[in-house]
Structure formats: C-alpha cells, structure tokens
Scaffold this motif. Structure first.
Motif, PDB file in Angstrom:
ATOM      1  N   ILE A 144       0.873  -1.180   0.000  1.00 51.79           N
ATOM      2  CA  ILE A 144       0.000   0.000   0.000  1.00 51.79           C
ATOM      3  C   ILE A 144       0.903   1.221   0.000  1.00 51.79           C
ATOM      4  O   ILE A 144       1.657   1.458   0.950  1.00 51.79           O
ATOM      5  N   ASP A 145       0.838   1.999  -1.084  1.00 46.57           N
ATOM      6  CA  ASP A 145       1.819   3.063  -1.322  1.00 46.57           C
ATOM      7  C   ASP A 145       1.130   4.292  -1.916  1.00 46.57           C
ATOM      8  O   ASP A 145       1.251   4.574  -3.105  1.00 46.57           O
ATOM      9  N   PRO A 146       0.411   5.051  -1.096  1.00 45.28           N
ATOM     10  CA  PRO A 146      -0.367   6.168  -1.633  1.00 45.28           C
ATOM     11  C   PRO A 146       0.457   7.393  -2.029  1.00 45.28           C
ATOM     12  O   PRO A 146      -0.064   8.282  -2.708  1.00 45.28           O
ATOM     13  N   PHE A 147       1.720   7.454  -1.648  1.00 45.82           N
ATOM     14  CA  PHE A 147       2.491   8.677  -1.893  1.00 45.82           C
ATOM     15  C   PHE A 147       3.742   8.443  -2.752  1.00 45.82           C
ATOM     16  O   PHE A 147       4.632   9.283  -2.799  1.00 45.82           O
ATOM     17  N   GLY A 148       3.806   7.319  -3.418  1.00 44.19           N
ATOM     18  CA  GLY A 148       4.909   7.076  -4.350  1.00 44.19           C
ATOM     19  C   GLY A 148       6.218   6.707  -3.679  1.00 44.19           C
ATOM     20  O   GLY A 148       7.294   6.952  -4.239  1.00 44.19           O
ATOM     21  N   GLY A 149       6.153   6.093  -2.533  1.00 42.98           N
ATOM     22  CA  GLY A 149       7.364   5.725  -1.819  1.00 42.98           C
ATOM     23  C   GLY A 149       8.213   4.707  -2.540  1.00 42.98           C
ATOM     24  O   GLY A 149       9.444   4.784  -2.529  1.00 42.98           O
ATOM     25  N   ARG A 150       7.561   3.741  -3.219  1.00 44.97           N
ATOM     26  CA  ARG A 150       8.338   2.722  -3.937  1.00 44.97           C
ATOM     27  C   ARG A 150       9.122   3.353  -5.081  1.00 44.97           C
ATOM     28  O   ARG A 150      10.296   3.007  -5.301  1.00 44.97           O
ATOM     29  N   ASP A 151       8.519   4.291  -5.792  1.00 43.16           N
ATOM     30  CA  ASP A 151       9.241   4.978  -6.870  1.00 43.16           C
ATOM     31  C   ASP A 151      10.414   5.778  -6.317  1.00 43.16           C
ATOM     32  O   ASP A 151      11.485   5.833  -6.931  1.00 43.16           O
ATOM     33  N   ASP A 152      10.220   6.397  -5.148  1.00 42.18           N
ATOM     34  CA  ASP A 152      11.315   7.162  -4.559  1.00 42.18           C
ATOM     35  C   ASP A 152      12.433   6.250  -4.056  1.00 42.18           C
ATOM     36  O   ASP A 152      13.612   6.632  -4.100  1.00 42.18           O
ATOM     37  N   LEU A 153      12.087   5.054  -3.631  1.00 43.54           N
ATOM     38  CA  LEU A 153      13.122   4.086  -3.277  1.00 43.54           C
ATOM     39  C   LEU A 153      13.940   3.712  -4.507  1.00 43.54           C
ATOM     40  O   LEU A 153      15.170   3.646  -4.466  1.00 43.54           O
ATOM     41  N   LYS A 154      13.235   3.477  -5.615  1.00 44.54           N
ATOM     42  CA  LYS A 154      13.932   3.132  -6.857  1.00 44.54           C
ATOM     43  C   LYS A 154      14.791   4.298  -7.346  1.00 44.54           C
ATOM     44  O   LYS A 154      15.888   4.097  -7.867  1.00 44.54           O
ATOM     45  N   GLY A 155      14.277   5.518  -7.178  1.00 42.62           N
ATOM     46  CA  GLY A 155      15.021   6.694  -7.613  1.00 42.62           C
ATOM     47  C   GLY A 155      16.025   7.183  -6.593  1.00 42.62           C
ATOM     48  O   GLY A 155      16.736   8.157  -6.847  1.00 42.62           O
ATOM     49  N   GLN A 156      16.060   6.528  -5.434  1.00 37.08           N
ATOM     50  CA  GLN A 156      16.973   6.883  -4.344  1.00 37.08           C
ATOM     51  C   GLN A 156      16.794   8.349  -3.937  1.00 37.08           C
ATOM     52  O   GLN A 156      17.736   9.136  -3.898  1.00 37.08           O
ATOM     53  N   VAL A 157      15.551   8.662  -3.617  1.00 41.14           N
ATOM     54  CA  VAL A 157      15.170  10.034  -3.276  1.00 41.14           C
ATOM     55  C   VAL A 157      14.476  10.070  -1.910  1.00 41.14           C
ATOM     56  O   VAL A 157      13.641   9.212  -1.609  1.00 41.14           O
ATOM     57  N   ILE A 158      14.822  11.054  -1.118  1.00 37.87           N
ATOM     58  CA  ILE A 158      14.132  11.307   0.145  1.00 37.87           C
ATOM     59  C   ILE A 158      13.213  12.495  -0.078  1.00 37.87           C
ATOM     60  O   ILE A 158      13.666  13.610  -0.366  1.00 37.87           O
ATOM     61  N   ARG A 159      11.909  12.253   0.024  1.00 35.02           N
ATOM     62  CA  ARG A 159      10.909  13.267  -0.276  1.00 35.02           C
ATOM     63  C   ARG A 159       9.892  13.307   0.869  1.00 35.02           C
ATOM     64  O   ARG A 159       9.402  12.267   1.318  1.00 35.02           O
ATOM     65  N   ALA A 160       9.585  14.494   1.342  1.00 36.93           N
ATOM     66  CA  ALA A 160       8.591  14.626   2.404  1.00 36.93           C
ATOM     67  C   ALA A 160       7.212  14.228   1.886  1.00 36.93           C
ATOM     68  O   ALA A 160       6.903  14.411   0.703  1.00 36.93           O
ATOM     69  N   VAL A 161       6.406  13.674   2.763  1.00 38.16           N
ATOM     70  CA  VAL A 161       5.017  13.384   2.418  1.00 38.16           C
ATOM     71  C   VAL A 161       4.254  14.701   2.357  1.00 38.16           C
ATOM     72  O   VAL A 161       4.260  15.482   3.307  1.00 38.16           O
ATOM     73  N   GLY A 162       3.622  14.969   1.235  1.00 40.25           N
ATOM     74  CA  GLY A 162       2.851  16.207   1.106  1.00 40.25           C
ATOM     75  C   GLY A 162       3.752  17.433   1.108  1.00 40.25           C
ATOM     76  O   GLY A 162       4.794  17.468   0.458  1.00 40.25           O
ATOM     77  N   ASN A 163       3.364  18.444   1.880  1.00 41.36           N
ATOM     78  CA  ASN A 163       4.101  19.704   1.941  1.00 41.36           C
ATOM     79  C   ASN A 163       5.258  19.579   2.929  1.00 41.36           C
ATOM     80  O   ASN A 163       5.051  19.381   4.124  1.00 41.36           O
ATOM     81  N   ALA A 164       6.490  19.707   2.422  1.00 42.40           N
ATOM     82  CA  ALA A 164       7.668  19.516   3.269  1.00 42.40           C
ATOM     83  C   ALA A 164       7.716  20.527   4.412  1.00 42.40           C
ATOM     84  O   ALA A 164       8.098  20.185   5.540  1.00 42.40           O
ATOM     85  N   HIS A 165       7.327  21.767   4.116  1.00 39.64           N
ATOM     86  CA  HIS A 165       7.318  22.794   5.157  1.00 39.64           C
ATOM     87  C   HIS A 165       6.408  22.384   6.313  1.00 39.64           C
ATOM     88  O   HIS A 165       6.781  22.498   7.496  1.00 39.64           O
ATOM     89  N   ASP A 166       5.246  21.857   6.000  1.00 44.77           N
ATOM     90  CA  ASP A 166       4.314  21.425   7.043  1.00 44.77           C
ATOM     91  C   ASP A 166       4.897  20.280   7.862  1.00 44.77           C
ATOM     92  O   ASP A 166       4.767  20.249   9.087  1.00 44.77           O
ATOM     93  N   ARG A 167       5.546  19.334   7.181  1.00 43.20           N
ATOM     94  CA  ARG A 167       6.100  18.187   7.902  1.00 43.20           C
ATOM     95  C   ARG A 167       7.182  18.632   8.896  1.00 43.20           C
ATOM     96  O   ARG A 167       7.267  18.112  10.010  1.00 43.20           O
ATOM     97  N   PHE A 168       8.008  19.604   8.490  1.00 41.03           N
ATOM     98  CA  PHE A 168       9.085  20.043   9.375  1.00 41.03           C
ATOM     99  C   PHE A 168       8.583  20.992  10.466  1.00 41.03           C
ATOM    100  O   PHE A 168       9.154  21.049  11.560  1.00 41.03           O
TER     101      PHE A 168
END
Length: 395
Positions: free
Chosen positions: A128-152
């Motif tokens: 179950i991958d609603p935010f594209g986590g598997r693609d980011d694993l393949k692309g070797q990318v660390i990406r915040a869920v949604g708005n990065a500013h909000d997460r931090f």
C-alpha cells in the motif's frame, strides 16, 4: 501469508483481521524489506482502537497508549501495535497538541515524514503506497510526504532525519524537501538534544556520512545545532567511521571543541566523554611526534585508530600509521595493563617487611614502567631481583 516479520507478528495481524479489524505492517521495516535488507523494528498499524486491541489479546502492556500504542505479547514475543491516527498542530515543533484515532490507513500514512516511510504491507504481500514511496526508493530520493514545510513545522527533528537517511541510504534529498530544511533550519533549536543525538549517531554510522555532513552545512542546520564545525573538510576526509564515537571524535577535533564541551552540548554518556578525551590526548601526542611505547600502552586500539585517522585528515601529505601497524605495535608490548604484572603490593610488603602506604603505589608504577620498557622481564623472581636492588639503592 508472506515471509515478512516474525511468525508472531504475522499471527498478531491475522488475529486482528479475524476480529474484524484492518492490520498491516508499516514504516521503516517495509522500506527495508523493499530495499532487500533485513527488516528490523517490525511495527503494526491497525484500525482497532487501543482498547479494542486489548480486548482481542489476553496479554498486553500499555507502552504508549495515549499515542495509540499497545505492546502485544504473542508467543512470548513483544509486538508493537499502534492504532491508525492523525495528529493536530505542533505548537512546539516537537509533539502534536492532540492525537486523534482514525479508521483510515491512508490518513495514518499521510502524517508520516517521508514517502519511503509512508508504506504499508499486508500479511498477504500487497504493498500500500499512496504517496509514491516505492518509486522514490527506486530513484533513491528522500521526499517529504505532502508539503515539506508542514512536515518540518510539525516535528523539526524530521530535518535531521532526512539528513540521516541521506547518509544511511546514500539517497539524495529532493529539492523541495531540501529547500524546506533551509527555510526551517532554525526550528531545530526546539528539539531536545537527546533526540538529535540519536539521529546523529545513526548518521555517523551510515555508508555515506559525507552526504549528511554536507547537507547539514549547506542547509544551514549547522548554525543551529548545539555544536557543529562550520568547516566540514576534516570530518568529510576522515570517513568512513568504525563507530559513531569515531564520528563524534572527528566532529570534536575538526571543530576545535573539547570533549567536555561536546559532552555537555549533546549530553554524551561518561563512557562517550572518556573516549573523546582519550582521542584528544592521543591526537595531541600525535601532533608532536609519532606514537611511543607509552602511547601504545596508554591508549586503546580504537582510540589510537580514531586519532590517527583524524590526524591524517589534518595532515594529508604526511605518512600515516595503518591500523595493522597499530595492532602490531600493541601486540609486541610485554604487558597491556598493570593487572598483567606478575607481582602486586602484597609481594612488595613481604619482600621488604614494610607496611602499606604511598610508597607501594610509587614502586608498582616504577615496576610497571620497567617491565613495559623491557628493563626487567615480567617474571616474579626477576622483578623481585630488580626491585630489591633498586629499593636497597635508595635506602
């Protein structure tokens, strides 16, 4: 069922499902599984409330029930089960003002820090991958869920976690996420130093700590951490580290900090402080000359290796000493500690007929040095002969 997690954890999910609830594996263990790594720290999320979880299982422990976590004891194995939840505003940038339990897995995953951690796996193997986590694993990318500013803004520690994942996984931090770290860097001051220390330990043990150090410097986090060198050249040139402690030693020496300063700033343990103090002393000796017999005897192998690695970073054009050479030098020592001496204070009192006193410690030190420098073999009779000769000479 898939061969993920332990048999006990899979059993917990099946029991919850049979009781009419959703239950899935979530978080870092799923990420590691997709990366082909051994999945540790297995976490289970469920639509069941904490009270409902306790009703389903006879043996549970409340370990964080206010945040929805119940420890289920299944076949004597402790399994953490957490209710799906959302979180309200984070006034202090550290913890949510309110936690609300929900029935939707997507809502639960939406509150997580990075897409690669917002993953869930059913017991049958459905991802179950609603935010594209598997693609980011393949692309070797660390990406915040949604708005990065909000997460931090919710939890400022997530900025250091992003840096840590960059080091541990060797991934790039996505541009918007990276920019949000720069904008919000100052808010790291709201986070307890103990939480920062945990992330820094993991960063230093990562496969690419240089990547993490560079991010700390480039995003401005370095200006707001308790102590961090503004020039990262030395810590960057002394990687990889055998341990987190070796990384802290590099940070200390490259920043010109003392062991006491660093220990106070990051609330290091006495053991960690003692290690850093020893590296500082060893490094200072190395700055003056090559290690002597006394240095190989005084300092541990790990301390000497750490100091030498950092010294070589400071002096790249100089000939260094290899770990093998350090090990050989130490193996050639006649003794490695005073406890290895074949005599003790009782022997000295028996040989002299004298009562104990400060003289005993002084003579044991002299015997230790004499054996270390091969003026006398580490043999009881030989030491007795040497000692009585020297003792009578000073009477």
């Amino acid at each position: 069922m898939i061969e993920f997690g332990s048999a006990s954890s899979r059993k917990v999910i099946k029991v919850l499902e049979e009781a009419g609830y959703e239950a899935v594996f979530v978080g870092g263990s799923v990420r590691d599984y997709l990366l082909g790594k051994d999945a540790s720290d297995i976490d289970i999320a469920t639509s069941a409330s904490p009270e409902e979880v306790k009703q389903v299982f006879p043996n549970t422990i409340d370990v964080g029930i206010e945040h929805g976590t119940v420890l289920v004891l299944m076949d004597r194995e402790p399994i953490e089960v957490t209710t799906y939840r959302t979180e309200s505003t984070y006034t202090d940038h550290r913890r949510p003002d309110e936690v609300k339990f929900v029935k939707s897995l997507n809502e639960d995953l939406r509150r997580r820090d990075f897409t690669i951690n917002a993953l869930a796996l059913t017991v049958t193997g459905e991802l179950i991958d609603p935010f594209g986590g598997r693609d980011d694993l393949k692309g070797q990318v660390i990406r915040a869920v949604g708005n990065a500013h909000d997460r931090f803004m919710e939890d400022a520690l997530r900025m250091v976690r992003a840096v840590r994942f960059a080091s541990v996984l060797g991934f790039e931090v996505e541009a918007n996420t990276r920019q949000a770290i720069s904008v919000n860097a100052e808010t790291i001051r709201h986070v307890s130093v103990e939480r920062i220390k945990v992330e820094m330990d993991k960063l230093m043990k990562g496969k690419e700590p240089n990547r993490g150090f560079a991010l700390i410097a480039e995003t401005g986090l370095s200006r707001h951490l308790p102590l961090f060198p503004q020039d990262i050249r030395i810590i960057s040139e002394s990687v990889p580290y055998e341990s987190a402690l070796e990384g802290w030693a590099a940070l200390m020496l490259s920043g010109g900090f003392s062991a006491s300063e660093l220990a106070r700033a990051y609330k290091l343990s006495n053991h960690e402080k003692d290690f850093l103090s020893a590296v500082q002393a060893s490094f200072d000796r190395r700055q003056m000359e090559c290690y002597t017999t006394d240095d190989y005897y005084r300092f541990t192998f790990n301390v000497l290796c750490a100091a030498e690695k950092i010294w070589q970073a400071f002096n790249p054009s100089e000939s260094g000493i290899t770990q093998h050479e350090i090990a050989m030098k130490q193996s050639e020592l006649p003794i490695r500690s005073k406890e290895e001496l074949r005599v003790n204070g009782k022997d000295l009192m028996a040989w002299t007929g004298q009562r104990g006193g400060p003289w005993l410690g002084e003579w044991m030190n002299r015997i230790e040095k004499s054996v270390l420098h091969r003026k006398c073999p580490n043999d009881t009779e030989k030491i007795k002969e040497w000692f009585l000769s020297e003792y009578k000479r000073q009477e």
